[in-house]
Design a protein around this motif. Structure first.
Motif, PDB file in Angstrom:
ATOM      1  N   VAL A  87       0.843  -1.205   0.000  1.00  0.00           N
ATOM      2  CA  VAL A  87       0.000   0.000   0.000  1.00  0.00           C
ATOM      3  C   VAL A  87       0.873   1.249   0.000  1.00  0.00           C
ATOM      4  O   VAL A  87       1.804   1.357   0.785  1.00  0.00           O
ATOM      5  CB  VAL A  87      -0.921   0.012   1.235  1.00  0.00           C
ATOM      6  N   THR A  88       0.558   2.173  -0.883  1.00  0.00           N
ATOM      7  CA  THR A  88       1.296   3.442  -0.890  1.00  0.00           C
ATOM      8  C   THR A  88       1.049   4.181   0.417  1.00  0.00           C
ATOM      9  O   THR A  88      -0.063   4.176   0.945  1.00  0.00           O
ATOM     10  CB  THR A  88       0.875   4.304  -2.101  1.00  0.00           C
ATOM     11  N   GLY A  89       2.105   4.779   0.958  1.00  0.00           N
ATOM     12  CA  GLY A  89       1.979   5.544   2.197  1.00  0.00           C
ATOM     13  C   GLY A  89       1.928   4.691   3.447  1.00  0.00           C
ATOM     14  O   GLY A  89       1.682   5.208   4.541  1.00  0.00           O
TER      15      GLY A  89
ATOM     16  N   GLY B 128      -2.078   8.919  -8.269  1.00  0.00           N
ATOM     17  CA  GLY B 128      -0.717   8.850  -8.817  1.00  0.00           C
ATOM     18  C   GLY B 128       0.056   7.646  -8.366  1.00  0.00           C
ATOM     19  O   GLY B 128       1.087   7.304  -8.963  1.00  0.00           O
ATOM     20  N   HIS B 129      -0.432   6.959  -7.326  1.00  0.00           N
ATOM     21  CA  HIS B 129       0.341   5.848  -6.777  1.00  0.00           C
ATOM     22  C   HIS B 129      -0.286   4.488  -7.042  1.00  0.00           C
ATOM     23  O   HIS B 129       0.028   3.503  -6.375  1.00  0.00           O
ATOM     24  CB  HIS B 129       0.596   6.088  -5.291  1.00  0.00           C
ATOM     25  N   VAL B 130      -1.156   4.426  -8.015  1.00  0.00           N
ATOM     26  CA  VAL B 130      -1.598   3.127  -8.535  1.00  0.00           C
ATOM     27  C   VAL B 130      -0.462   2.580  -9.392  1.00  0.00           C
ATOM     28  O   VAL B 130       0.134   3.305 -10.193  1.00  0.00           O
ATOM     29  CB  VAL B 130      -2.874   3.288  -9.385  1.00  0.00           C
TER      30      VAL B 130
ATOM     31  N   ARG C  87      11.138   3.829 -10.028  1.00  0.00           N
ATOM     32  CA  ARG C  87      10.989   4.152  -8.616  1.00  0.00           C
ATOM     33  C   ARG C  87      10.049   5.337  -8.434  1.00  0.00           C
ATOM     34  O   ARG C  87      10.033   6.245  -9.248  1.00  0.00           O
ATOM     35  CB  ARG C  87      12.328   4.592  -8.036  1.00  0.00           C
ATOM     36  N   CYS C  88       9.341   5.309  -7.314  1.00  0.00           N
ATOM     37  CA  CYS C  88       8.476   6.440  -6.982  1.00  0.00           C
ATOM     38  C   CYS C  88       8.859   6.962  -5.601  1.00  0.00           C
ATOM     39  O   CYS C  88       9.370   6.216  -4.757  1.00  0.00           O
ATOM     40  CB  CYS C  88       7.016   5.994  -7.001  1.00  0.00           C
ATOM     41  N   GLY C  89       8.582   8.222  -5.375  1.00  0.00           N
ATOM     42  CA  GLY C  89       8.873   8.824  -4.089  1.00  0.00           C
ATOM     43  C   GLY C  89       8.125   8.190  -2.938  1.00  0.00           C
ATOM     44  O   GLY C  89       8.507   8.339  -1.779  1.00  0.00           O
ATOM     45  N   CYS C  90       7.073   7.460  -3.229  1.00  0.00           N
ATOM     46  CA  CYS C  90       6.296   6.811  -2.173  1.00  0.00           C
ATOM     47  C   CYS C  90       6.971   5.537  -1.685  1.00  0.00           C
ATOM     48  O   CYS C  90       6.483   4.895  -0.760  1.00  0.00           O
ATOM     49  CB  CYS C  90       4.878   6.503  -2.660  1.00  0.00           C
ATOM     50  N   GLY C  91       8.077   5.152  -2.327  1.00  0.00           N
ATOM     51  CA  GLY C  91       8.779   3.947  -1.913  1.00  0.00           C
ATOM     52  C   GLY C  91       8.459   2.740  -2.772  1.00  0.00           C
ATOM     53  O   GLY C  91       9.158   1.728  -2.726  1.00  0.00           O
TER      54      GLY C  91
ATOM     55  N   GLY D  14       6.871   1.763 -10.177  1.00  0.00           N
ATOM     56  CA  GLY D  14       5.893   1.615 -11.245  1.00  0.00           C
ATOM     57  C   GLY D  14       4.630   2.440 -11.088  1.00  0.00           C
ATOM     58  O   GLY D  14       3.651   2.194 -11.792  1.00  0.00           O
ATOM     59  N   CYS D  15       4.619   3.416 -10.160  1.00  0.00           N
ATOM     60  CA  CYS D  15       3.422   4.236  -9.932  1.00  0.00           C
ATOM     61  C   CYS D  15       3.104   5.078 -11.172  1.00  0.00           C
ATOM     62  O   CYS D  15       3.995   5.535 -11.878  1.00  0.00           O
ATOM     63  CB  CYS D  15       3.631   5.162  -8.741  1.00  0.00           C
ATOM     64  N   TRP D  16       1.802   5.300 -11.357  1.00  0.00           N
ATOM     65  CA  TRP D  16       1.325   6.048 -12.521  1.00  0.00           C
ATOM     66  C   TRP D  16       2.011   7.395 -12.665  1.00  0.00           C
ATOM     67  O   TRP D  16       2.330   7.830 -13.763  1.00  0.00           O
ATOM     68  CB  TRP D  16      -0.202   6.210 -12.422  1.00  0.00           C
TER      69      TRP D  16
HETATM   70 ZN   LIG Z   1       4.145   6.017  -5.820  1.00  0.00          ZN
END
Ligand SMILES: [Zn+2]
Ligand SMILES: [Zn+2]
Ligand SMILES: [Zn+2]
Ligand SMILES: [Zn+2]
Lengths: 314, 314, 314, 314
Positions: C282-284, D158-160, D168-172, D175-177
């Motif tokens: 899960v994000t976050g 944005g984090h689907v 990489r995404c800033g959420c950790g 592959g996030c949108w």
């Molecule tokens: Zn993300």
């Protein structure tokens, strides 16, 4: 004693050396490459050659290792990404300017030959040399001979596709191996990390002058300090490198891989993991012999030594 | 006139032939393979050999093309996916049972050699033979010699990874080329289509006895009838095949690819598209020569002819 | 006491029940679906309804849960993959044949409503119900109301793309979630395994009558026996399911996921792993609440109960 | 006439405005965000609020749109990627400092509400607002109410995940949108291009001060000039954006998508292609209604207007 000259012609510098038949360099010269002008580049190659020839009377031939596609007659550079060569008759030009017989070879092939003859590959007959530099170069030795392919363009190992629809490559394709397992791939990983998690990439950014344009050197230094993010970047590159060696084994089944290029100077940061991934990924593992992996021994001189030796063997 | 015997040992049948020095088969014999019993398999090979030898007094040697990993001394089958061989001393056993000198070779290598010597590869010195059968086999000719690699296991082209985390392969890995570009890949595509769009796959299912377990033959027949879904399956396979040839060109730069195996019998259904994708995917295209692509000429006999000729050259 | 009738109309059977206002089913009837003929299908729905109405005088309305797209007025089935409905005025037809007011609803929505009202979702206001059957269906409860979207076609959760260029889906797209995390996905995994490693898949093949066309039931039974290959198939499906729930959480942030459908009967084989992957994806995560995951409680009756209750609420 | 104050609190600036019940802004103030210090940030919010309140006596409430996760009571910022907030009781602090009732909302939710009430979304009841800025934010309107989810963290669109093992995404996660379809994604594409094909990216690099760190602005300007490489970058982003809207339609079936954020200012460069990809990718297309796509109308003021209106509705 017979001597030959080897010249390593890259996008930024021309490095030449007088080499004896034991692969020893007696003297070296270096010049910047006038990379946008083919005529001037041939002139610089001739200049350093003539300077060395004037000092070493025994010099009998010149080998040029050039960063580009070299034709099957070893005379013409068909194309070079970082120089202005297009169907450049380099052998003819340099022979005219120096009066010496010239052999032209792809630079990664020359390096591979140098390592095979006088470096990490001595005594093996089936060697694949992989140079992990900004990109990935390759050289293949089969039964003690340099493998050149039908058109002289074999062993372009960096441009085998490893990811469908993957990262763009300078060759115009996508997903090429060198986008995942080279020095550039290392900084690519680090920059991607820095953009989304600047906190984790702080040390690498600091070592790169405070920008997200993290250099390979910064990743290496941070990794040597134990920075977890830098080590993670190396792990990713090691995984892709090891898988690529496994794929080459399916095709070529060599006795030995030699890892050269800039990354080989920090082999402590990826060799173990790359070797482990390789060992665990080779098809048919458990039922077959696999290759040994060694780090190159000649460093930046491999190209000069290899090119000189190829000229001698002509 | 010197004669040799070539034997093609597959998972389901043993096919042997007496071959002259022009690659002509004088007589053939065939037996089912007792695949679960190595002793019986060697016995069947010896039986057909002795029958042929009794009739052709000039026979001087035997070449065995075996579906498996063969060691670098060409004596022992290290491993075979579809037979019970594990470190099987096949050369020794068959020599004992026949009194003839025996050479063991991988079956795809034997086929490649047959095509190179007497089929589609005559006159070329850098040939890569790709057999698109249930899986993908490979054979590489370098400077007119069969390339075997350090451990005898070179040219396992079907097990180069082309999709990270891709389809499972019988070799234990994922994403191997033969899962995307072989006869099995063709039926895989058709079955995946049939499961989710049975209406579109109706003709292929009909030709497969009404089940979703569509066979490669059914896809071919439907495609020849113009069935759009079958043609789509061929297109997908052609795309993967062409890309794979481009990747082999980056590594090996051959003069010629020979396409053999069961799929080569329906080359009209994929050759044009495969060649187009190949041409548009080779790294450095536009600045270099690329390979010609030809269909194999010897059909199912290539293995017999090649194995016999390898025995002669020993 | 007010009674309503719920009818679950699937591709193979029509199941109807009389339901009271506590969600209890007083009596059930079942018929095969004449799936190729819309007129006959409406007739069968009316037949079972009239039979039940004759017996229970209090019946005041009918709710139909239909496997297809239902328009926003809850009257017309726009399209059904497994039935012959195209813009079928089902409400109008069944009202005419039964004399009762009719509400049409998507079957997965009806199930979700049943679970929300009388099953695993009681007491929650933000619920996402995911039915893992042959495909994946979905139903969303927002603030205690069924979420239907602008055109009545919301919560088609199985057709969110999770893999670019991935597996074909019956909807005409590629890479849909239901190709990776449903009952069909489970047998897809098993069949892919069986084709390349029949030895490892032996038990699942045996349980499927000796073919590689392994059924979901065979995978479940083998997994319950501890078969490693079957457990591996469940693990793969669990990973995709858990990731999908994480993606739904990014969009919908529900209080609760209810997992229904055929696979929910073997939740012991995947629930723990799916929940773990969900929690870790899960994000976050770490800065937020996440959803609880529960298994559906009403089983195959959820659709009848939900449709009946929706008819009551009209 | 009733007035409320809306405050948009981003990582770099605090923008506040007095808003009437028609969504008109009577006056605006702006301050830099002291982003590393929660206490100072609350102080700045209170300062601008008190300045405006002093001038407009009718102000009855304050709405704060904050870039972060806001809890379900609309009081506490649980986490903010670009600010120092961790479980920050923002409502309580600002109420104490201003004496006005305060509502805290996620900034993308506030924007969505503003557009729904007074901008591109007027008259629709099922709206999904997608803000394509540095990342991707989202806001969902269901039946005329802002959808917040169980924990207040819904619509983190944005984090689907859209690419397994992707960027990489800033959420950790990977592959996030928002790594594929945002303003940052646009410069990511351009930088990847510039690194491997600097010649093609020359104009974009020139507009970025001669570095490969190409900005979104440079891509937009070059694209407006007709630069093919810049247009290619926009096409890639448009494809990912359109596919993402199709996936949201499978889940939410809205009547309307509103596209806001920085990229919406250059909608001429991607709207047509995004809409085409959307239309061609929606599951069930041809059998169903799909959403309209409109560009946001309130620009940078949407957050202020939306937050102010949410405060009024409290
Ligand atoms: Zn993300
Ligand atoms: Zn490349
Ligand atoms: Zn394989
Ligand atoms: Zn689908």
């Amino acid at each position: 004693m017979s001597l030959t000259i080897g010249v390593d012609v890259g996008g930024t510098k021309v490095a030449a050396g007088v080499v004896d038949d034991q692969g020893r360099i007696l003297e070296k010269l270096r010049r910047p490459t006038p990379s946008t002008n083919p005529e001037l580049t041939a002139g610089v190659i001739a200049e350093v050659t003539n300077l060395l020839k004037a000092k070493y009377a025994d010099v009998s031939a010149v080998g040029l290792g050039a960063a580009g596609f070299v034709d099957e007659t070893r005379s013409v550079v068909l194309f070079a990404a970082n120089l202005a060569w297009r169907d450049e008759p380099l052998k003819q030009k340099v022979e005219k300017l120096t009066g010496l017989p010239v052999v032209v070879e792809n630079d990664a092939n020359a390096m591979a030959w140098g390592e095979y003859r006088f470096g990490a590959g001595r005594g093996e007959e089936h060697v694949v040399c992989v140079t992990l530099g900004t990109g990935i170069g390759g050289g293949i030795i089969v039964d003690g001979r340099l493998y050149r392919g039908r058109h002289g363009i074999g062993a372009e190992l960096g441009h085998v596709r490893v990811v469908p629809d993957g990262r763009r490559c300078g060759c115009g394709n996508r997903g090429c191996w060198e986008q995942y397992a080279s020095g550039n791939a290392l900084s690519h990983e680090a920059r991607d990390l820095a953009r989304v998690e600047p906190g984790r990439a702080a040390r690498m950014m600091e070592l790169s002058g405070g920008t997200v344009e993290i250099t390979g050197l910064a990743v290496s230094q941070a990794a040597h300090e134990g920075d977890p993010a830098a080590l993670e970047c190396f792990d990713t590159v090691a995984d892709w490198a090891g898988q690529g060696l496994a794929d080459l084994t399916a095709t070529l089944d060599p006795a030995l891989f030699i890892i050269g290029g800039g990354l080989s100077a920090v082999a402590d940061l990826f060799l173990d993991r790359m070797t482990k991934v390789y060992t665990e990924s080779v098809t048919g593992r458990g039922h077959r012999g696999i290759a040994e992996i060694r780090i190159a021994e000649l460093g930046a001189d491999a190209g000069i030594v290899g090119a000189a030796d190829l000229a001698r063997q002509q």
